[in-house]
Each structure stands twice: as C-alpha cells, then as structure tokens.
Design a protein around this motif. Sequence first.
Motif, PDB file in Angstrom:
ATOM      1  N   LEU A  33      15.636  92.967  72.796  1.00  0.00           N
ATOM      2  CA  LEU A  33      14.488  92.697  71.895  1.00  0.00           C
ATOM      3  C   LEU A  33      13.588  94.021  71.852  1.00  0.00           C
ATOM      4  O   LEU A  33      13.241  94.506  70.919  1.00  0.00           O
ATOM      5  N   GLU A  34      13.268  94.494  73.164  1.00  0.00           N
ATOM      6  CA  GLU A  34      12.219  95.331  73.318  1.00  0.00           C
ATOM      7  C   GLU A  34      12.864  96.773  72.693  1.00  0.00           C
ATOM      8  O   GLU A  34      12.156  97.599  72.149  1.00  0.00           O
ATOM      9  N   LEU A  35      14.227  96.947  72.986  1.00  0.00           N
ATOM     10  CA  LEU A  35      14.991  98.166  72.419  1.00  0.00           C
ATOM     11  C   LEU A  35      14.934  98.114  70.818  1.00  0.00           C
ATOM     12  O   LEU A  35      14.746  99.027  69.933  1.00  0.00           O
ATOM     13  N   CYS A  36      15.134  96.848  70.165  1.00  0.00           N
ATOM     14  CA  CYS A  36      14.895  96.648  68.895  1.00  0.00           C
ATOM     15  C   CYS A  36      13.667  97.187  68.188  1.00  0.00           C
ATOM     16  O   CYS A  36      13.711  97.626  67.199  1.00  0.00           O
ATOM     17  N   LEU A  37      12.663  96.809  69.019  1.00  0.00           N
ATOM     18  CA  LEU A  37      11.191  97.102  68.446  1.00  0.00           C
ATOM     19  C   LEU A  37      11.269  98.549  68.761  1.00  0.00           C
ATOM     20  O   LEU A  37      10.218  99.291  67.808  1.00  0.00           O
ATOM     21  N   GLU A  38      11.706  99.083  69.641  1.00  0.00           N
ATOM     22  CA  GLU A  38      11.442 100.727  69.783  1.00  0.00           C
ATOM     23  C   GLU A  38      12.362 101.364  68.724  1.00  0.00           C
ATOM     24  O   GLU A  38      12.067 102.517  68.372  1.00  0.00           O
ATOM     25  N   HIS A  39      13.531 101.170  68.719  1.00  0.00           N
ATOM     26  CA  HIS A  39      14.464 102.098  67.967  1.00  0.00           C
ATOM     27  C   HIS A  39      15.126 101.386  66.721  1.00  0.00           C
ATOM     28  O   HIS A  39      15.726 102.075  65.746  1.00  0.00           O
ATOM     29  N   LEU A 119       8.605  87.847  71.127  1.00  0.00           N
ATOM     30  CA  LEU A 119       9.224  88.978  70.793  1.00  0.00           C
ATOM     31  C   LEU A 119      10.446  88.894  69.741  1.00  0.00           C
ATOM     32  O   LEU A 119      10.623  89.686  68.959  1.00  0.00           O
ATOM     33  N   ARG A 120      11.286  87.663  69.900  1.00  0.00           N
ATOM     34  CA  ARG A 120      12.306  87.432  68.979  1.00  0.00           C
ATOM     35  C   ARG A 120      11.853  87.139  67.713  1.00  0.00           C
ATOM     36  O   ARG A 120      12.385  87.791  66.573  1.00  0.00           O
ATOM     37  N   ARG A 121      10.694  86.767  67.418  1.00  0.00           N
ATOM     38  CA  ARG A 121       9.964  86.529  66.180  1.00  0.00           C
ATOM     39  C   ARG A 121       9.835  87.753  65.399  1.00  0.00           C
ATOM     40  O   ARG A 121      10.022  88.105  64.288  1.00  0.00           O
ATOM     41  N   ARG A 122       9.183  88.626  66.214  1.00  0.00           N
ATOM     42  CA  ARG A 122       8.878  90.025  65.823  1.00  0.00           C
ATOM     43  C   ARG A 122      10.409  90.634  65.294  1.00  0.00           C
ATOM     44  O   ARG A 122      10.309  91.246  64.253  1.00  0.00           O
ATOM     45  N   VAL A 123      11.392  90.800  66.227  1.00  0.00           N
ATOM     46  CA  VAL A 123      12.352  91.135  65.648  1.00  0.00           C
ATOM     47  C   VAL A 123      13.220  90.637  64.647  1.00  0.00           C
ATOM     48  O   VAL A 123      13.459  91.444  63.724  1.00  0.00           O
ATOM     49  N   ILE A 124      13.228  89.417  64.602  1.00  0.00           N
ATOM     50  CA  ILE A 124      13.843  88.718  63.509  1.00  0.00           C
ATOM     51  C   ILE A 124      13.063  89.196  62.104  1.00  0.00           C
ATOM     52  O   ILE A 124      13.766  89.485  61.064  1.00  0.00           O
TER      53      ILE A 124
END
Length: 219
Positions: A33-39, A119-124
């Motif tokens: 999830l952190e990687l998705c928010l970064e990249h 975190l998951r909510r932000r990525v979704i």
Amino acid sequence: MHDVQPSEECVPTEGRRERKLREAKAATQRAGLELCLEHGYGAVTVEMIADRAGISPRTFYNYFSSREAALLGDGKPRPDEAMIATFIERDDVSDVEAFAVMMAEAWAKSEPDKALFRLRRRVIDSAPELAAVNIGRIAEARADYAAIVGRRLAARYPDLTDAERDLEGTLTVAIAMGAIQAVAREWMRGDDDQTGPLTALVHDLFPRVRRLTQAAPAS
C-alpha cells in the motif's frame, strides 16, 4: 426490544505462530500500500512489494494469491458456524440488528488494523482498477451474507416463498451493512480509546437506526 450486549465469546485466541503469520502478512500488505501511494498502483509489482517487506516473491505467494489480494487484504469477514447459529436463534432483536451484531463480531475477530484500513482506503480511492476489484469482492461477500440471512428467515418465517426470502435476505444485508459502514467510518477516524470495540459501536448505533426507520409521531 431488549438491548444488544456485545458478545464476550468472540474474543479470538491466537497462538504465537498464528500471530507471527498475521503480523508478517500485515507488514507485506502495508509495504504494498505504501508503494502504491509512492509510485501509483499501476507501477507496483509483486517483486517491489516483496523487496520492501523483506521477503522473497515465493514467500509473498505463500501469503497472497496475487498483488491485488495483498493490497485488498484477506477476504471480507465471514462469521463462523457458532456465530451463525446464535444469529439464527436470536429472538430479542430484529433480523437486521441481529445480523449487524454478528458481522461486527466477525469483523472484530479478524483483528482489523486501523492504520492498514486507512492506507487501503487511500489506495482504493486513488486506483479505479483496484476499486473495481474490491467492488466485485463486496458483491460476492454480500451474496454469501444474504444466504446466511436466508437460513434465519427460513427458520423464523417458514411461510415465506423462496423469492420473498431472497428479497428479505438482500434487504437485511443492505440495511445492516450500511449501518456497519457508518460505524467503520467512525472507527477509522478515532483512536482506539475513543471508539472502543466494534461490537459496542454497533450496539450504540442501533437506537438511531430504530428511530430513523420508524414512522414519526403524529403531530
């Protein structure tokens, strides 16, 4: 209608091995999830997630079947047979309230990680492709939940036709899950000490649900 008291029987017992596995899976999910928010979701690979989590790709696939499974986490909570049996037998509350309390207990038993949920909510919210996968998972889970409700309805209202039972099962799940989503938003916003157990939050919510679903007093 009697008050619904949170069950004390839903407290999970967990051994050291199970706890370490749960923690390792949570760390892997957090890394993805952190990687998705970064990249960005589209740029993240299983290899990147494994590297960030400090595991091999092979270990990753021991934990999760796919990148999407890691990002969305384990399947939607499902009550065990003991919870379902209690739900079917309850006669002190409505079908909707009994179902909502059962699902809150199932959710609590899965030991949800609030930071991971956020975190998951932000990525979704930032990845329509992942959101679509999540919607599909929700639809599958709700069909399963409606079948569980159908077991209660068949026991309590044997004169219902199959079509009526299917409709009422779907309605029960829709109303109860809407209430639980409201509780989940409150739970995610606050600290653990502020929000308390999930089952207690559901219990506290239902006087409002009753008021909102009853006819207004005649003036």
